[in-house]
Motif scaffolding. Structure first.
Motif: not given
Length: 300
Positions: A67-84
């Motif tokens: 969260l400090h280094e990347e923000g909230i988006s860092g916890l959801y990187r690759g989510l689209g591929s994971s859903i697929i």
């Protein structure tokens, strides 16, 4: 038509797939954390840490640092591929399990053989369907792992960019199927889960306890936890095999999961074979709860 009309198998797989997608989306940050914990190599990186490499001690520390280094988006990187990946795996598993069952019944009819209702038959058909499904969906799993384990935001890439990065490597097309052997071996996880479940259930019945819904859920959760603990070194090895090689390897990829296991044991110690176990167990429990709840609501 009344509500009691029997649902088609496709309705069941659609509700199960949607429930799986929603549940995995809800706990996706845990998936990111457990994978990052599993792929980091502590000994060399602590003694000579690269400037852009983050080291994580536990779940809370990892979340805070991301969260400090990347923000909230860092916890959801690759989510689209994971859903697929989740959708394709659910669909492929259902489709190939159905096909193997039809083939099994056809062989029995053609040779006038007696059909068995044994547990071994069900496990065998499920394992075969699952193995074919893994063969079809392994490339998506590799891409999800690569996206979720980028060391810095600047390294984040699209699915197509990762494919273009893998193809010219020394593995070529086969690089998209890295970790397939481990995935096939990890099917024993389901068998261990089923075995533990039946043993625990039989133990309760011997004491005269009636098995209700709550008992079934907790027996299933405990069985899954025991199976995860038993197979976790392979899960950690698969994550390292499918991700980019650690900095201390200087770009040299692992050749197989046996090499990964030996590398972890030699450089980090035996207990590091269980790195990422806490978020793996927590994710498994939450997904089981959410899938059961969501599937029930979607079916209704």
């Amino acid at each position: 038509m009344g509500h009691n009309q029997r649902s088609s198998p496709w309705e069941a797989v659609v509700s199960g797939t949607v429930a799986g997608i929603l549940a995995n989306t809800a706990v996706y940050p845990l998936d990111i954390i457990k994978t990052k914990l599993q792929i980091q190599v502590t000994e060399e990186e602590i003694s000579n840490p690269p400037a852009d490499t983050a080291l994580y001690d536990n779940i809370i520390g990892a979340i805070s640092q991301i969260l400090h280094e990347e923000g909230i988006s860092g916890l959801y990187r690759g989510l689209g591929s994971s859903i697929i990946s989740t959708a394709s795996m659910n669909f492929a598993y259902f489709y190939w399990s159905m096909k193997t069952r039809i083939l099994y019944q056809t062989v029995l009819q053609n040779h006038n053989l007696w059909d068995s209702n044994s547990i071994l038959k069900e496990l065998g058909l499920g394992a075969l369907g699952g193995a074919i499904a893994q063969l079809c969906t392994n490339p998506v799993t590799v891409i999800v792992t690569r996206q979720g384990t980028c060391r810095t935001p600047a390294e984040a890439k699209s699915m197509w960019c990762i494919v273009r990065e893998i193809l010219p490597s020394e593995h070529g097309w086969t690089g998209l199927w890295k970790g397939l052997k481990v995935n096939l071996i990890l099917f024993v996880n389901s068998m261990i889960t089923y075995g533990f479940y039946q043993w625990l259930r039989a133990t309760l019945l011997r004491f005269g306890r009636q098995i209700g819904f709550v008992d079934t859920f907790f027996l299933g959760a405990l069985s899954k936890a025991l199976a995860t603990i038993a197979t976790h070194p392979l899960i950690a090895a698969k994550a390292m095999l499918q991700s980019q090689p650690p900095e201390c390897r200087r770009g040299q990829p692992f050749r197989g999961f046996t090499e990964v296991l030996l590398y972890i044991k030699r450089h980090e110690g035996f207990w590091r074979l269980y790195k990422g176990l806490a978020p793996q167990l927590l994710k498994g429990l939450l997904v089981q709860v959410l899938v059961m709840m969501l599937k029930e609501r979607l079916t209704l």
